[in-house]
Design an enzyme around this catalytic site. Structure first.
Site, PDB file in Angstrom:
ATOM      1  N   LYS A  42       0.879  -1.184   0.000  1.00  0.00           N
ATOM      2  CA  LYS A  42       0.000   0.000   0.000  1.00  0.00           C
ATOM      3  C   LYS A  42       0.909   1.224   0.000  1.00  0.00           C
ATOM      4  O   LYS A  42       1.452   1.620   1.033  1.00  0.00           O
ATOM      5  CB  LYS A  42      -0.886  -0.022   1.265  1.00  0.00           C
ATOM      6  CG  LYS A  42      -2.224   0.681   1.135  1.00  0.00           C
ATOM      7  CD  LYS A  42      -2.171   2.139   0.768  1.00  0.00           C
ATOM      8  CE  LYS A  42      -1.794   3.020   1.963  1.00  0.00           C
ATOM      9  NZ  LYS A  42      -1.576   4.446   1.530  1.00  0.00           N
ATOM     10  N   GLU A  48       9.794   1.620  10.710  1.00  0.00           N
ATOM     11  CA  GLU A  48      10.810   2.657  10.517  1.00  0.00           C
ATOM     12  C   GLU A  48      10.080   3.992  10.575  1.00  0.00           C
ATOM     13  O   GLU A  48       9.327   4.331   9.656  1.00  0.00           O
ATOM     14  CB  GLU A  48      11.525   2.480   9.174  1.00  0.00           C
ATOM     15  CG  GLU A  48      12.416   1.251   9.192  1.00  0.00           C
ATOM     16  CD  GLU A  48      13.139   1.006   7.884  1.00  0.00           C
ATOM     17  OE1 GLU A  48      13.675  -0.099   7.720  1.00  0.00           O
ATOM     18  OE2 GLU A  48      13.146   1.905   7.029  1.00  0.00           O
ATOM     19  N   CYS A  59      13.985  10.736   6.700  1.00  0.00           N
ATOM     20  CA  CYS A  59      13.896  10.298   8.098  1.00  0.00           C
ATOM     21  C   CYS A  59      15.213  10.451   8.825  1.00  0.00           C
ATOM     22  O   CYS A  59      15.249  10.741  10.012  1.00  0.00           O
ATOM     23  CB  CYS A  59      13.430   8.852   8.161  1.00  0.00           C
ATOM     24  SG  CYS A  59      14.492   7.747   7.238  1.00  0.00           S
ATOM     25  N   GLU A 100       9.734  16.664  14.999  1.00  0.00           N
ATOM     26  CA  GLU A 100      10.118  16.426  13.608  1.00  0.00           C
ATOM     27  C   GLU A 100       9.356  17.378  12.687  1.00  0.00           C
ATOM     28  O   GLU A 100       8.132  17.393  12.691  1.00  0.00           O
ATOM     29  CB  GLU A 100       9.806  14.976  13.212  1.00  0.00           C
ATOM     30  CG  GLU A 100      10.294  14.638  11.820  1.00  0.00           C
ATOM     31  CD  GLU A 100       9.914  13.232  11.358  1.00  0.00           C
ATOM     32  OE1 GLU A 100       8.741  12.836  11.517  1.00  0.00           O
ATOM     33  OE2 GLU A 100      10.800  12.516  10.839  1.00  0.00           O
TER      34      GLU A 100
HETATM   35  P1  NAD Z   1       2.426   8.538   7.365  1.00  0.00           P
HETATM   36  O1  NAD Z   1       2.625   7.762   8.612  1.00  0.00           O
HETATM   37  O2  NAD Z   1       1.430   9.619   7.353  1.00  0.00           O
HETATM   38  O3  NAD Z   1       2.042   7.575   6.168  1.00  0.00           O
HETATM   39  C1  NAD Z   1       2.843   6.477   5.812  1.00  0.00           C
HETATM   40  C2  NAD Z   1       1.975   5.425   5.167  1.00  0.00           C
HETATM   41  O4  NAD Z   1       1.058   4.932   6.133  1.00  0.00           O
HETATM   42  C3  NAD Z   1       1.139   5.931   4.000  1.00  0.00           C
HETATM   43  O5  NAD Z   1       1.092   4.936   3.001  1.00  0.00           O
HETATM   44  C4  NAD Z   1      -0.236   6.113   4.629  1.00  0.00           C
HETATM   45  O6  NAD Z   1      -1.278   5.997   3.702  1.00  0.00           O
HETATM   46  C5  NAD Z   1      -0.254   4.959   5.610  1.00  0.00           C
HETATM   47  N1  NAD Z   1      -1.197   5.103   6.739  1.00  0.00           N
HETATM   48  C6  NAD Z   1      -1.639   6.235   7.325  1.00  0.00           C
HETATM   49  N2  NAD Z   1      -2.487   5.930   8.320  1.00  0.00           N
HETATM   50  C7  NAD Z   1      -2.575   4.584   8.378  1.00  0.00           C
HETATM   51  C8  NAD Z   1      -3.282   3.669   9.214  1.00  0.00           C
HETATM   52  N3  NAD Z   1      -4.078   4.083  10.196  1.00  0.00           N
HETATM   53  N4  NAD Z   1      -3.126   2.345   8.994  1.00  0.00           N
HETATM   54  C9  NAD Z   1      -2.305   1.900   8.018  1.00  0.00           C
HETATM   55  N5  NAD Z   1      -1.624   2.719   7.187  1.00  0.00           N
HETATM   56  C10 NAD Z   1      -1.751   4.050   7.369  1.00  0.00           C
HETATM   57  O7  NAD Z   1       3.879   9.081   6.979  1.00  0.00           O
HETATM   58  P2  NAD Z   1       4.247  10.044   5.775  1.00  0.00           P
HETATM   59  O8  NAD Z   1       3.778  11.415   6.129  1.00  0.00           O
HETATM   60  O9  NAD Z   1       3.827   9.417   4.496  1.00  0.00           O
HETATM   61  O10 NAD Z   1       5.840   9.978   5.814  1.00  0.00           O
HETATM   62  C11 NAD Z   1       6.628  10.811   6.585  1.00  0.00           C
HETATM   63  C12 NAD Z   1       7.084  10.102   7.844  1.00  0.00           C
HETATM   64  O11 NAD Z   1       7.772   8.907   7.500  1.00  0.00           O
HETATM   65  C13 NAD Z   1       8.074  10.919   8.662  1.00  0.00           C
HETATM   66  O12 NAD Z   1       7.743  10.827  10.015  1.00  0.00           O
HETATM   67  C14 NAD Z   1       9.403  10.226   8.401  1.00  0.00           C
HETATM   68  O13 NAD Z   1      10.376  10.404   9.404  1.00  0.00           O
HETATM   69  C15 NAD Z   1       8.979   8.815   8.253  1.00  0.00           C
HETATM   70  N6  NAD Z   1       9.983   8.039   7.532  1.00  0.00           N
HETATM   71  C16 NAD Z   1      10.751   7.168   8.235  1.00  0.00           C
HETATM   72  C17 NAD Z   1      11.757   6.452   7.599  1.00  0.00           C
HETATM   73  C18 NAD Z   1      12.642   5.520   8.371  1.00  0.00           C
HETATM   74  O14 NAD Z   1      13.309   4.705   7.755  1.00  0.00           O
HETATM   75  N7  NAD Z   1      12.673   5.594   9.677  1.00  0.00           N
HETATM   76  C19 NAD Z   1      11.957   6.610   6.221  1.00  0.00           C
HETATM   77  C20 NAD Z   1      11.141   7.511   5.533  1.00  0.00           C
HETATM   78  C21 NAD Z   1      10.159   8.219   6.206  1.00  0.00           C
END
Ligand code: NAD
Length: 512
Positions: free
Chosen positions: A197, A272, A306, A406
C-alpha cells in the site's frame, strides 16, 4: 559551454516530464492484483497532484477493505509456489527486476520528480539504489534459510528459517520508489508474497514498480499493489487475518495506530518511523567537512528524509564562526524547478505539508529562536507550487519545540553546548532515536559518545552512507526492528528449531 550543456539538459528534462504529464492526464492508475490491473471494486478514485504546481496529474484507484481482501487472497494463493520455488530461480527473477529498473531509470527518476517534488539532482540515483536493493537481497537468497547447529548430548538441534507468509508493506511519500524496494526486495527474497500500500501523496512510481516486477516474470499474486488512503486501505491491510506481518515506514503516530489495528490478528510489525537526529560538532573536528555534511544531511532530499540531521549541536567555542559560515551557505542553497540538475531543493510534497513546515517557522519565532535565513514560501513563478526556502534557526534552546519535534522539511535548528556531557544529554532527550552524526577528531570521545547515543545508527565524521549488510533502524519512537542484510530476513522469516534424538535417551514413563 558548460552553461549551454546545462541549459539543454534542463530543456530535455522539462520536455520529457511534460510528455509524461500528458500521458498521465485523464488516466486512472489502477491497483495491480493477481497479475492484472484492476479498478477498485467500488470504483472510487482520488487525485494525485504534482508538488511543482499543485495541478492534478491523474486519478488513482482508492482501495477499500474489499480490494485489500482481494489482494491478500491473491498473495495467500501465490505463497506456497513462491516459497517453494528453487532459490536459483527466485534469484534470477529478482536480478531481472533489477535489470528492468536500471533500463527504466530515467523514466522512474522523472516520475518521482513530478510526483514527489524531489529534485532530479538526487533522483537520478534513486533507481540505481533501488536496483541495488534487489541485487543485494537476490544474492543472499541461497543463505536465507540457513540456521545454526546446536548439538546437545542426546539430540542434534538445528535451526532453519522459513518465510512467514504473505506480508503487508506500507510506505511513505518522501522517496517512495527506493523505500518500496527496500521493503519488497527482502520480502520476496525471503520467500514471502506481498501486498503493498503506497502513500497516497506519491503513488506513481510504486505503480510502475509492480509493473516492472510483473514484466520481469514475478508470478501473478506474488506482489500486489493496492493504492488508497492510509486510514482505509492501509488500515484494512493491517487488520487482514491472512497478512502475517506489516513492514511499515512512516510517522511514529501511524506506527502506534498500526500496532493497535494489528493487535487482534497478532501482527508481527517492523517500524521505521520519524526522527529528530542530532549532528554534534565538537571544536576539535574537521570543521569544513562537518559543515559540508551538516548542510547535505538536512537540505538534500528537500529535508524530507527520516535520517536528516535536523538538530545541530555545536560546541560553544566554535559556535559563532561555524554558524556564520553555515548561514551564508544555507542562504545560497538553490530552491526551484526540481527538473533542473542545478536545483538543490524542490517543492515540498503537498500544500498541507508546507503549511505544517510554515507553522514551525511561527513556532520557532514565538519561542524566541533567531530565524537566520529562509522561513518563507517562494513566490513569483513558483507561487503555485510548494516551494519553501532553506531555513535555519539559530540560538535555539534544547527544550524548544523546533529543537525536539520532527518538521520533515529543509529546516535546521542550531543549539549551542558547553561540554560533552551536556551535548549527550541534549542529543538523547528527544523522543526519537533514529540516527546521530558525530564530528570529532578525538578517537576516545568518538567511540564513547557514539556508544552513549540513544539511536539506532551513528555516523562518525561522515554523512549518512549506507552499506546494505548493516542494520538500519531506530530506537525509542523511531522504530522497532532493523532492516539490512540478515536483519531483514529475521523479520520476514520464522526461525524454527528441529531437535532429533541421536539414540535411546531416557523418556519418563507414565501410566505404566
Ligand atoms: P504517514 O505515517 O502519514 O504515512 C505512511 C503510510 O502509512 C502511507 O502509506 C499512509 O497511507 C499509511 N497510513 C496512514 N495511516 C494509516 C493507518 N491508520 N493504517 C495503516 N496505514 C496508514 O507518513 P508520511 O507522512 O507518508 O511519511 C513521513 C514520515 O515517515 C516521517 O515521520 C518520516 O520520518 C517517516 N519516515 C521514516 C523512515 C525511516 O526509515 N525511519 C523513512 C522515511 C520516512
Amino acid at each position: 559551454m558548460a552553461t549551454t550543456a546545462h541549459a539543454s539538459n534542463v530543456e530535455t528534462n522539462r520536455t520529457k516530464a511534460a510528455d509524461l504529464r500528458v500521458q498521465l492526464t485523464g488516466q486512472t492508475v489502477q491497483h495491480f492484483i493477481n497479475g492484472a490491473h484492476v479498478d477498485s471494486l467500488g470504483g472510487a478514485t482520488f487525485d494525485t497532484m504534482s508538488p511543482a504546481d499543485n495541478a492534478v496529474l491523474c486519478q488513482v484507484a482508492a482501495g477499500q477493505a474489499a480490494d485489500i481482501d482481494r489482494a491478500a487472497q491473491a498473495a495467500k494463493a501465490a505463497f506456497p509456489a513462491w516459497r517453494d520455488m528453487p532459490a536459483k530461480k527466485r534469484q534470477q527473477l529478482l536480478h531481472r527486476v533489477a535489470d528492468l529498473i536500471e533500463a527504466n531509470a530515467d523514466e522512474i527518476a522523472l516520475t518521482e520528480v513530478i510526483d514527489t517534488g524531489q529534485t532530479i539532482r538526487f533522483m537520478t540515483s534513486a533507481a540505481a539504489r533501488a536496483a541495488e536493493n534487489f541485487r543485494f537481497f537476490a544474492d543472499r537468497i541461497e543463505g536465507a534459510q540457513d540456521g545454526l547447529s546446536l548439538p546437545s548430548p542426546e539430540h542434534i538441534n538445528y535451526t532453519l528459517r522459513q518465510p512467514i507468509g504473505p506480508v503487508g508493506v506500507i510506505t511513505p511519500w518522501n522517496t517512495p520508489f527506493m523505500l518500496s524496494t527496500w521493503k519488497i526486495a527482502p520480502a520476496l527474497a525471503a520467500g514471502c508474497t506481498v501486498v503493498h500500500k503506497p502513500a497516497e501523496w506519491s503513488p506513481l512510481t510504486a505503480a510502475r514498480l509492480v509493473e516492472i516486477m510483473h514484466e520481469a516474470g514475478i508470478p501473478a499474486g506474488v506482489v500486489n499493489t493496492v493504492h488508497g488512503i492510509g486510514e482505509v486501505a492501509g488500515k484494512a491491510l493491517t487488520e487482514h487475518p491472512d497478512i502475517k506481518a506489516i513492514a511499515f515506514v512512516g510517522e511514529s503516530a501511524t506506527g502506534s495506530a498500526i500496532m493497535q489495528q494489528g493487535a487482534a490478528t497478532l501482527k508481527r510489525v517492523h517500524f521505521e518511523l520519524g526522527g529528530k537526529n542530532p549532528t554534534v560538532v565538537f571544536a576539535d573536528a574537521d570543521l569544513e567537512r562537518a559543515l559540508d555534511a551538516t548542510i547535505f544531511m538536512i537540505y538534500s532530499l528537500n529535508g524530507e528524509r527520516c535520517t536528516s540531521g535536523s538538530r545541530l549541536l555545536v560546541e560553544r567555542s566554535i559556535h559563532d564562526e561555524f554558524v556564520e559560515k553555515l548561514a551564508a551557505r544555507v542562504a545560497k542553497i538553490k530552491v526551484g524547478d526540481p527538473l533542473d540538475p542545478a536545483t538543490d531543493i524542490g517543492p515540498l510534497i503537498h500544500p498541507r505539508h508546507i503549511e505544517k513546515v510554515m507553522r514551525y517557522v511561527q513556532v520557532g519565532q514565538d519561542e524566541g529562536a533567531t530565524l537566520a535565513t529562509g522561513g518563507r514560501r517562494l513566490n513569483g513563478d513558483l507561487a503555485n507550487g510548494n516551494y519553501f526556502a532553506a531555513t535555519l534557526f539559530t540560538n535555539a534552546s534544547r527544550h524548544m519545540r523546533i529543537a525536539c519535534e520532527e518538521v520533515f522539511g529543509p529546516f535546521l535548528t542550531v543549539i549551542p553546548f558547553d561540554s560533552e556531557a551536556e551535548a549527550l544529554e541534549i542529543a538523547n532527550e528527544v523522543r526519537y532515536g533514529l540516527a546521530g552524526y558525530l564530528w570529532t577528531n578525538n578517537v576516545a570521545r568518538a567511540h564513547r559518545f557514539a556508544q552513549a547515543l540513544d539511536v539506532g545508527m551513528v555516523w562518525v565524521n561522515s554523512q549518512n552512507v549506507r552499506h546494505l549488510p548493516t542494520p538500519f533502524g531506530g530506537m525509542k519512537a523511531s522504530g522497532i526492528g532493523r532492516d539490512g542484510g540478515d536483519y531483514s530476513f529475521d523479520f520476514y522469516m520464522e526461525t524454527k528449531n528441529i531437535a532429533v534424538a541421536l539414540g535411546d535417551h531416557r523418556i519418563p514413563r507414565m501410566g505404566v
